[in-house]
Design an enzyme around this catalytic site. Structure first.
Site, mmCIF file in Angstrom:
data_model
loop_
_atom_site.group_PDB
_atom_site.id
_atom_site.type_symbol
_atom_site.label_atom_id
_atom_site.label_comp_id
_atom_site.label_asym_id
_atom_site.label_seq_id
_atom_site.Cartn_x
_atom_site.Cartn_y
_atom_site.Cartn_z
ATOM 1 N N CYS A 38 0.845 -1.196 0.000
ATOM 2 C CA CYS A 38 0.000 0.000 0.000
ATOM 3 C C CYS A 38 0.884 1.251 0.000
ATOM 4 C CB CYS A 38 -0.848 -0.028 1.269
ATOM 5 S SG CYS A 38 -1.923 1.396 1.476
ATOM 6 N N THR A 40 0.681 3.476 2.112
ATOM 7 C CA THR A 40 1.055 3.621 3.524
ATOM 8 C C THR A 40 2.377 2.903 3.807
ATOM 9 O OG1 THR A 40 -1.273 3.690 4.107
ATOM 10 C CG2 THR A 40 0.248 3.171 5.887
ATOM 11 N N HIS A 43 5.233 4.978 2.699
ATOM 12 C CA HIS A 43 5.562 6.012 3.698
ATOM 13 C C HIS A 43 6.419 5.417 4.814
ATOM 14 C CE1 HIS A 43 3.160 9.329 2.170
ATOM 15 N NE2 HIS A 43 2.161 8.486 1.964
ATOM 16 N N GLU A 64 -2.685 -5.292 4.076
ATOM 17 C CA GLU A 64 -3.555 -5.825 3.022
ATOM 18 C C GLU A 64 -3.203 -7.296 2.845
ATOM 19 O OE1 GLU A 64 -2.876 -3.372 -0.408
ATOM 20 O OE2 GLU A 64 -3.431 -1.533 0.635
ATOM 21 N N ASP A 195 -5.233 12.579 -14.122
ATOM 22 C CA ASP A 195 -3.919 12.391 -13.506
ATOM 23 C C ASP A 195 -2.922 13.110 -14.409
ATOM 24 O OD1 ASP A 195 -3.014 9.934 -11.291
ATOM 25 O OD2 ASP A 195 -1.433 10.998 -12.348
ATOM 26 N N ARG A 200 -0.647 5.501 -15.608
ATOM 27 C CA ARG A 200 -1.775 5.256 -14.704
ATOM 28 C C ARG A 200 -3.105 5.456 -15.424
ATOM 29 N NH1 ARG A 200 -0.472 7.466 -8.706
ATOM 30 N NH2 ARG A 200 0.748 5.659 -8.122
#
Ligand code: ZN
Length: 341
Positions: A38, A40, A43, A64, A195, A200
């Site tokens: 993820c 996260t 980070h 996940e 975007d 993407r």
């Protein structure tokens, strides 16, 4: 067991061998099969300001996952050994007004696995039985491993009625892309996703019948007039955390438009509130998933033809996790799924 741990307060994650967690009377032990990486986790890998403030060291990261129940605490009922499952990674408190009203996702004492508590990047995960979500055969392990971010997408997309509406999604990361697929699935008319990353946007168009717009080179207004939208978008889903994107969204909404915000701006962000007031816009912040209504809805939609598989662009053995993180950090991937065997 093998696990991926934030072992030291610096950039990176490390492979470690640690004891299998011991479970309490209300917990289950899950043999993890697949996990998703993820934003996260990136980070936490990068050890940025947020991670420094939030994550204790050492900590097994990851939230996940999909796997199988291999042990149950003595007070667990309604589950069985061998049951395939995913699970809600937010561990809620039971004392707040919201929690006691059944609005579990609004409990302020929530703690996250892989963020505040030992996580899922491991061969085994301890989880309260309450958090377990059983999986039917219709949902295999790699889809099971990305139900957490799909849940963010579903929670955001279903914040407002989308039937027959024109929807603008800003940010074509995996969650934005999945939200686009959900918006189409539930009956939106036009779904436009923006975007500045062409890879993407390409992936978004592959996953769902949406209009990808590169706002670095295309004018959103031209796109809306080509689509014969007279007054603008009815609903906006902000997935990027980018201030310019939010500004553009507000500008392109109808009077009385509705906005769900999932993207997290890096700091305080200036907003033109007067325009929001004069356009009579409703704004809703979205956090996590509704426990367990979002899970119910997303599993029902997956069983009813919602296809998100193309969002998984990379599959790697867990031993190659460093490569997986490198791919994610490049910003050119969809979901990266690690296989734990
Ligand atoms: Zn996540």
């Amino acid at each position: 067991m093998k696990a991926l741990e934030k072992s030291r307060p610096e950039i990176g994650l490390w492979h470690v061998t640690v004891p299998v967690p011991e479970i309490g009377p209300d917990d289950v032990l899950i043999r993890v099969r697949k996990t998703g990486i993820c934003g996260t986790d990136i980070h936490i890998w990068n050890w940025d300001d947020w991670a420094r403030r939030t994550v204790p060291v050492p900590l097994i990261t990851g939230h996940e996952f999909a796997g199988e129940i291999v042990e149950m605490g003595r007070d667990v009922t309604g589950l069985a050994l061998g049951q395939r499952c995913s699970g809600e990674g937010h561990l809620i408190g039971r004392d707040s007004r919201q929690s006691r009203a059944g609005k579990f996702h609004l409990d302020p004492a929530t703690r996250g696995i892989g963020v505040n508590e030992q996580g899922a990047f491991a061969e085994y995960l301890r989880l309260p039985a309450f958090n377990v979500v059983p999986l039917s055969d219709a949902i295999d392990d790699e889809i099971g491993a990305i139900l957490d971010p799909l849940g963010n997408a579903v929670h955001t997309a279903l914040s407002f009625d989308l039937v027959g509406e024109d929807v603008l999604i800003t940010g074509a990361g995996p969650i934005g892309i999945m939200a686009a697929a959900v918006a189409r699935h539930v009956g939106a008319r036009h779904v436009v996703i923006t975007d500045v990353n062409p890879k993407r946007l390409e992936l978004a168009a592959k996953l769902a019948d949406v209009v990808p717009v590169n706002v670095a080179s295309q004018d959103l207004r031209e796109v809306t007039s080509q689509l014969k939208m007279r007054e603008g978008f009815d609903v906006g889903l902000e997935m990027s955390g980018n201030r310019v994107a939010l500004d553009q969204m507000v500008e392109n909404l109808v009077m009385g438009g509705r906005v769900a915000l999932l993207g997290i701006p890096p700091g305080k962000s200036p907003v033109d509130w007067s325009r929001i007031v004069f356009k009579a816009i409703t704004i809703k912040g979205v956090y996590g998933r509704e426990i367990f209504e979002t899970w119910y809805k997303m599993i029902a939609m997956l069983e009813n033809g919602l296809n998100i598989r193309p969002v998984i662009t990379h599959r790697l053995p867990a031993d190659d996790f460093a490569q997986g993180f490198e791919i994610m950090r490049s910003g050119n991937s969809g979901k990266v799924v690690l296989d734990w065997g």
